[in-house]
Design an enzyme around this catalytic site. Structure first.
Site, mmCIF file in Angstrom:
data_model
loop_
_atom_site.group_PDB
_atom_site.id
_atom_site.type_symbol
_atom_site.label_atom_id
_atom_site.label_comp_id
_atom_site.label_asym_id
_atom_site.label_seq_id
_atom_site.Cartn_x
_atom_site.Cartn_y
_atom_site.Cartn_z
ATOM 1 C CB ALA A 122 43.761 35.745 36.997
ATOM 2 N N GLY A 130 44.521 38.069 32.448
ATOM 3 C CA GLY A 130 45.810 37.395 32.542
ATOM 4 C C GLY A 130 46.156 36.608 31.306
ATOM 5 C CD GLU A 177 47.792 41.400 32.760
ATOM 6 O OE1 GLU A 177 48.138 42.512 33.217
ATOM 7 O OE2 GLU A 177 47.255 40.515 33.446
ATOM 8 C CD GLU A 206 42.640 42.339 33.828
ATOM 9 O OE1 GLU A 206 43.498 41.481 33.620
ATOM 10 O OE2 GLU A 206 42.216 43.103 32.919
#
Length: 689
Positions: free
Chosen positions: A63, A102, A105, A125
């Site tokens: 992210a 991310g 994901e 994370e």
């Protein structure tokens, strides 16, 4: 569609290409066109399958961290993944480089994942004080099983493409043109026909979970968390994936994420993430780097051998120089032994061991250093000895070679002045064991050339070090502040504390160990020798050293160590010695609380950091935080001493320092002017803390 997301139709396979250099982070300006592209392709009859791929050197590496803690701009990642799961045609993530956070994901939202053989996949994370917030804790266990997922998520360590294939995370691994292979794979899946099951509906691996085994693993991981909130939240989220329906587990993951992202620990860890990237930057115009192909190390002892291993581990040929053949062979034998231990533990293959050992060449002749591009001196911490070494180096080193000293305290300007090339001289302060510890203080002398600094800063990254550029003073940043932190240690003992009480206050704060246990580990004779060189004394520590109690290596120091054990045991002889010294000095002993221990040790640490900033020895407050987290074990969840000062409150630190200064008269408690300003403004030199 946009500059960051493009769509092409390759004979019925839609290729959605993300192009957001340098690491294809999922910023809003990527998410918005990506969502629009996928929504259009869902109903596009000409597209029989969809491949999501990335331009540049990597798949989506995560992210956009700069967006964390700010209002979320829609669509967010969870909405994109939910959209992917409504697409009936096969969706394929083609992964090269890294699929992290991310990025992974996003890939978990696809029906299939294919990867280049060099790819790495993970959910890191936790290293930012967070958990995966886009469904990773709920979807990953459905592909690889709960125990494998738990280990990956709590450690944050990526796995290779081959391991991902074995685990069930990746469906195919290719060697060659990944995009072409991904398109072919997608076309084959489309031809085979559906239905194509989203990851959210695959519960088979969850059903295989053994509750007792999961609980044991979770308990072991929780024990290692040492006060960090994120690992515990990760454990809870993965447990939810097992025990709750998918949507409930997904909602619980989101609540845990929101709690963490707004907390001090995640703020601290995100601060460190950016601080590490800033620390090695050399102020001013970015110069061209010098070429470093061969490295020389002078001294094959503990430090020299560790430094040599660090470079060999990075793939550099190393010449290891010693004064005698006996000392050289002793050093080389220790290096071989260290690599053999790594092989026995499974952290290094035998092939890799042989490859690294093949990079070493031993010598007792300075002339063999003539073709080295970088030479690092790692000899005894004595100015006369080091100047003699640099005089010899000056005579043999090629023009333009960088000459570095591994000194922990000494004046690099004086060392540089012993050569005719001070522009090529700098400090490279490694931390022991040098092949393991991440921190490298790069010491900028008065005449060090900018390109030499920039070269070594870049080189540090190549050998896996976190570099911080610092200026010259006694002890530089880390050891100078360590002296301030330890200035009250003996006073605390004489006034009523015990070594174990002080150490417990530190470990309760979050340090891996306290100062007295650390002293025993490092060797009390090191500090004793340094004090004698500077004309200083420490009544208790000096007496212990005079008694031959140097710590773990002699079986006794501040603590007692049973034969072969590294576990410290309180020693009544030491406590009696402390009481006797206090009585001789007329000091009345009393109970000392943990809060007082923290105030008298860590507040001076912050205060010395403020002085270092005032003097320009460190360029940024965040540089000091990087030094202390990576080199001295300052709790990562508190972000380093200067960041922690903001959490603690600058006004409180100043008030308590003034209290102790008035009570003791010791200069260590006199608040620095920059600290007083920080108490008023909340910033260090404009860096918001």
């Amino acid at each position: 569609m946009s500059s960051s997301v493009n769509v092409a139709n390759e004979n019925g396979v839609a290729v959605v290409m993300i192009d957001n250099p340098p690491v294809n982070a999922l910023s809003f300006h990527v998410r918005e066109p990506l969502y629009e592209a996928l929504a259009a392709l869902r109903d596009d009859a000409t597209a029989k399958a969809i491949v999501i791929a990335c331009a540049g050197r990597t798949f989506v590496a995560g992210a956009d961290i700069t967006e964390f803690g700010k209002p979320v701009q829609q669509p967010e990642l969870r909405a994109i993944v939910a959209l992917l799961e409504t697409i009936a045609k096969p969706t394929v993530a083609a992964i090269h480089g890294t699929a992290l956070g991310g990025g992974l994901e996003l890939a978990l939202g696809c029906h299939f994942r294919v990867a280049d053989q060099g790819a790495k996949l993970g959910l890191p994370e936790v290293k930012l004080g967070l958990l995966p917030g886009g469904g990773g804790t709920v979807r990953l266990p459905r592909l690889v099983g709960a125990t494998k997922a738990l280990g990956m998520i709590v450690s944050g360590t990526p796995i290779s493409a081959s391991e991902a294939k074995t685990a069930g995370l990746v469906d195919a691994v290719f060697d060659g043109d990944l995009l072409a292979e991904g398109i072919r794979f997608a076309r084959e899946m489309a031809a085979a026909g559906g239905p194509f099951t989203p990851v959210r509906e695959r519960n088979g691996r969850l059903a295989e979970t053994e509750p007792a085994a999961f609980d044991r693993q979770a308990a072991e991981l929780a024990k290692k968390a040492r006060g960090l909130e994120a690992p515990l939240a990760c454990i809870e989220a993965v447990r939810n994936a097992i025990t709750l329906p998918f949507d409930e587990a997904l909602a619980a993951e989101r609540q845990l994420f929101l709690k963490l992202v707004s907390g001090d620990q995640s703020r601290a860890q995100r601060h460190l993430f950016f601080a590490e990237r800033e620390a090695a930057k050399v102020p001013g115009k970015d110069p061209q780097r010098r070429k470093i192909a061969r490295v020389g190390i002078i001294g094959a002892g503990t430090m020299g051998g560790g430094i040599a291993m660090a470079f060999a581990n990075g793939g550099f040929p190393v010449i290891l120089l010693e004064t005698s053949e006996e000392a050289l062979q002793r050093g080389l034998s220790m290096i071989e032994k260290n690599y053999a231990v790594s092989v026995s533990r499974g952290s290094l293959s035998e092939e890799a061991r042989q490859q690294r050992l093949g990079l070493f060449k031993g010598s007792t002749d300075y002339a063999d250093l003539a073709d080295c591009d970088l030479v690092i001196e790692a000899v005894f911490e004595d100015m006369a000895v080091k100047k003699q070494v640099f005089g010899k180096l000056d005579a043999v080193a090629r023009p333009g070679a960088i000459l570095a000293t591994n000194t922990s305290y000494l004046d690099v300007n004086e060392i540089a002045a012993s050569t005719a090339r001070p522009q090529d001289v700098l400090g490279m302060h490694f931390f022991s064991p040098a092949n393991v510890m991440k921190l490298l203080e790069i010491v900028r002398a008065e005449q060090t050339a900018p390109d030499a600094l920039a070269t070594v800063a870049e080189l540090a990254r190549r050998i896996g070090k976190v570099a911080v550029v610092v200026g010259v003073c006694h002890g530089f940043v880390g050891n100078r502040m360590l002296s301030a932190r330890g200035a009250e240690n003996e006073f605390l003992l004489l006034e009523g504390a015990t070594p174990s009480q002080v150490d417990k206050a530190f470990t309760d704060f979050g340090w891996p160990m306290g100062p007295f246990q650390m002293g025993d580990l490092a060797g009390l004779d090191i500090g004793w020798r340094n004090r004698k060189a500077r004309g200083l004394t420490a009544v208790v520590a000096d007496t212990l050293c005079e008694q031959g109690r140097f710590g773990q290596k002699t079986g006794s120091g501040w603590y007692r160590y049973e034969s072969g054990s590294r576990e410290p045991a309180a020693d009544s002889d030491v406590e009696e010695l402390i009481r006797a010294k206090a009585a001789a000095l007329g000091i009345a002993r009393r109970e000392i609380a943990a809060d007082e221990i923290i105030e008298r040790t860590l507040y001076p640490l912050v205060n010395e950091g403020a002085r270092i900033l005032e003097e320009g020895v460190a360029a940024r407050a965040s540089d000091i935080d990087v030094v202390w987290v990576n080199g001295y074990g300052f709790p990562i969840g508190k972000g380093g001493p200067m960041f922690w000062a903001g959490l603690e409150g600058g006004a409180r630190i100043v008030e308590r320092l003034e209290h102790w200064h008035e009570r003791t008269g010791r200069p260590i408690f006199e608040p620095a002017s920059l600290l007083r300003r920080f108490a008023e403004t909340g910033s260090w030199e404009g860096v918001d803390c």
